[in-house]
Design a protein around this motif. Structure first.
Motif, short mmCIF file in Angstrom:
data_model
loop_
_atom_site.label_atom_id
_atom_site.label_comp_id
_atom_site.label_asym_id
_atom_site.label_seq_id
_atom_site.Cartn_x
_atom_site.Cartn_y
_atom_site.Cartn_z
N VAL A 70 0.81 -1.14 -0.04
CA VAL A 70 0.11 -0.10 0.06
C VAL A 70 0.85 1.23 0.13
O VAL A 70 0.79 2.23 -0.60
CB VAL A 70 -0.97 -0.06 1.25
N MET A 71 1.89 1.46 0.76
CA MET A 71 2.68 2.59 0.87
C MET A 71 3.64 2.79 -0.42
O MET A 71 3.71 3.70 -0.99
CB MET A 71 3.69 2.29 1.96
N LEU A 72 3.80 1.39 -1.15
CA LEU A 72 4.72 1.58 -2.51
C LEU A 72 3.61 2.27 -3.54
O LEU A 72 4.01 3.21 -4.35
CB LEU A 72 5.19 0.29 -2.83
N VAL A 73 2.31 1.77 -3.53
CA VAL A 73 1.42 2.32 -4.34
C VAL A 73 1.10 3.87 -4.17
O VAL A 73 1.10 4.56 -5.08
CB VAL A 73 0.14 1.22 -4.32
N LEU A 74 0.98 4.03 -2.70
CA LEU A 74 0.79 5.53 -2.54
C LEU A 74 1.86 6.38 -2.99
O LEU A 74 1.71 7.40 -3.34
CB LEU A 74 0.57 5.73 -0.81
N SER A 75 3.36 6.06 -2.68
CA SER A 75 4.55 6.55 -3.13
C SER A 75 4.63 6.95 -4.80
O SER A 75 4.58 7.78 -5.22
CB SER A 75 5.50 6.03 -2.66
N PHE A 76 4.18 5.67 -5.48
CA PHE A 76 4.10 5.77 -6.77
C PHE A 76 2.85 6.79 -7.45
O PHE A 76 3.29 7.68 -8.31
CB PHE A 76 3.65 4.54 -7.34
N LEU A 77 1.68 6.87 -6.80
CA LEU A 77 0.59 7.51 -7.19
C LEU A 77 1.20 8.93 -6.89
O LEU A 77 1.06 10.03 -7.76
CB LEU A 77 -0.69 7.46 -6.26
N CYS A 78 1.73 9.36 -5.65
CA CYS A 78 2.24 10.69 -5.49
C CYS A 78 3.12 11.30 -6.18
O CYS A 78 3.12 12.62 -6.73
CB CYS A 78 2.73 10.94 -3.88
N CYS A 79 3.94 10.55 -6.88
CA CYS A 79 5.19 10.95 -7.69
C CYS A 79 4.53 11.23 -9.07
O CYS A 79 4.98 12.05 -9.61
CB CYS A 79 6.28 9.80 -7.77
N ALA A 80 3.69 10.24 -9.39
CA ALA A 80 3.09 10.40 -10.89
C ALA A 80 1.96 11.83 -10.77
O ALA A 80 2.08 12.54 -11.87
CB ALA A 80 2.14 9.18 -10.99
N MET A 81 1.27 11.89 -9.67
CA MET A 81 0.44 13.12 -9.77
C MET A 81 1.35 14.49 -9.62
O MET A 81 1.10 15.20 -10.18
CB MET A 81 -0.65 13.26 -8.62
N SER A 82 2.64 14.40 -8.83
CA SER A 82 3.43 15.56 -8.73
C SER A 82 4.00 15.79 -10.08
O SER A 82 4.20 16.90 -10.56
CB SER A 82 4.51 15.23 -7.84
N ALA A 83 4.33 14.69 -10.85
CA ALA A 83 5.03 14.98 -12.32
C ALA A 83 3.74 15.43 -13.18
O ALA A 83 4.21 16.37 -13.83
CB ALA A 83 5.46 13.51 -12.64
N SER A 84 2.69 15.03 -13.07
CA SER A 84 1.74 15.22 -14.14
C SER A 84 1.26 16.83 -13.75
O SER A 84 0.92 17.69 -14.61
CB SER A 84 0.45 14.59 -13.99
N LEU A 85 1.12 17.42 -12.51
CA LEU A 85 0.83 18.61 -12.22
C LEU A 85 2.11 19.50 -12.48
O LEU A 85 1.80 20.52 -12.87
CB LEU A 85 0.33 18.62 -10.65
N GLY A 86 3.19 19.10 -12.34
CA GLY A 86 4.26 19.93 -12.84
C GLY A 86 4.31 20.13 -14.13
O GLY A 86 4.69 21.19 -14.58
N SER A 87 3.95 19.04 -15.03
CA SER A 87 4.11 19.36 -16.29
C SER A 87 2.84 20.20 -16.90
O SER A 87 3.02 21.06 -17.83
CB SER A 87 3.92 17.84 -17.11
N LEU A 88 1.80 20.18 -16.01
CA LEU A 88 0.73 21.03 -16.53
C LEU A 88 0.93 22.42 -16.01
O LEU A 88 0.60 23.26 -16.98
CB LEU A 88 -0.54 20.34 -15.72
N SER A 89 1.45 22.79 -14.96
CA SER A 89 1.74 24.10 -14.66
C SER A 89 3.04 24.65 -15.75
O SER A 89 2.80 25.56 -15.85
CB SER A 89 2.18 24.10 -13.29
N TYR A 90 3.83 23.84 -15.95
CA TYR A 90 4.78 24.42 -17.21
C TYR A 90 4.18 24.59 -18.40
O TYR A 90 4.62 25.60 -19.05
CB TYR A 90 5.79 23.14 -17.19
N MET A 91 3.13 23.68 -18.70
CA MET A 91 2.60 24.05 -20.03
C MET A 91 1.47 25.38 -20.01
O MET A 91 1.48 26.12 -21.15
CB MET A 91 1.66 22.81 -20.62
N LEU A 92 1.13 25.67 -18.85
CA LEU A 92 0.31 26.84 -18.63
C LEU A 92 0.94 28.15 -18.59
O LEU A 92 0.38 29.13 -18.94
CB LEU A 92 -0.67 26.62 -17.58
N ASP A 93 2.35 28.10 -18.19
CA ASP A 93 3.12 29.45 -18.09
C ASP A 93 3.63 29.76 -19.37
O ASP A 93 3.63 29.33 -20.56
CB ASP A 93 4.08 29.05 -17.28
#
Length: 158
Positions: free
Chosen positions: A135-158
């Motif tokens: 469960v902790m590995l899955v949560l870590s993976f999801l947090c990393c994936a969401m952080s990467a996708s939000l970072g990419s989204l904010s980069y594209m909006l700027d």
């Protein structure tokens, strides 16, 4: 060579007794006197034996199968009714959660090892450790994936 009459371990004739069970009188099974005549007798090979010490703890010894000699290797066995202290269980689970990815990976490995134990408590805790770690590995993976996708989204909006 002589053998201990208590546990059957092969010991040197010059020794003062059995190093495993401390019996002092050694017997030589190759020489038996019957009706005044010495007779050769083959000793029975001992593959494993269990010795109880003065504290009441039992120790299991098995012959060294790799070399085939009479040296015995002490085998530590976990009894079927062995338990892990509840505070230790809590501490281990907290460490798995707090350390993150490395703790979760270590928890998975330890969980697999414990799940193969003869003790029911060890097996249950091993399964719990694997579950928490996955469960902790899955949560870590999801947090990393969401952080990467939000970072990419904010980069594209700027």
């Amino acid at each position: 060579m002589s053998y201990c009459p208590n546990c059957g371990r092969q010991i040197l004739d010059e020794s003062l007794g059995c190093p495993v069970c401390n019996v002092k009188n050694n017997i030589d099974p190759a020489k038996t006197v019957i009706d005044g005549q010495a007779e050769e007798v083959k000793a029975e090979a001992v593959d494993s034996f269990t010795v109880e010490d003065s504290d009441g703890k039992t120790h299991h010894f098995e012959s060294n199968t790799e070399t085939g000699d009479a040296e015995y290797v002490r085998k530590e066995k976990i009894s079927a009714d062995a338990t892990i202290h509840p505070l230790l269980k809590i501490l281990i689970i907290v460490l798995i959660v707090m350390v993150g990815g490395f703790g979760a990976i270590a928890g998975c490995v330890a969980g697999v090892v414990l799940s193969k134990s003869p003790s029911e408590d060890y097996r249950r805790f091993g399964k719990l450790m694997m579950t928490v770690s996955i469960v902790m590995l899955v949560l870590s993976f999801l947090c990393c994936a969401m952080s990467a996708s939000l970072g990419s989204l904010s980069y594209m909006l700027d």
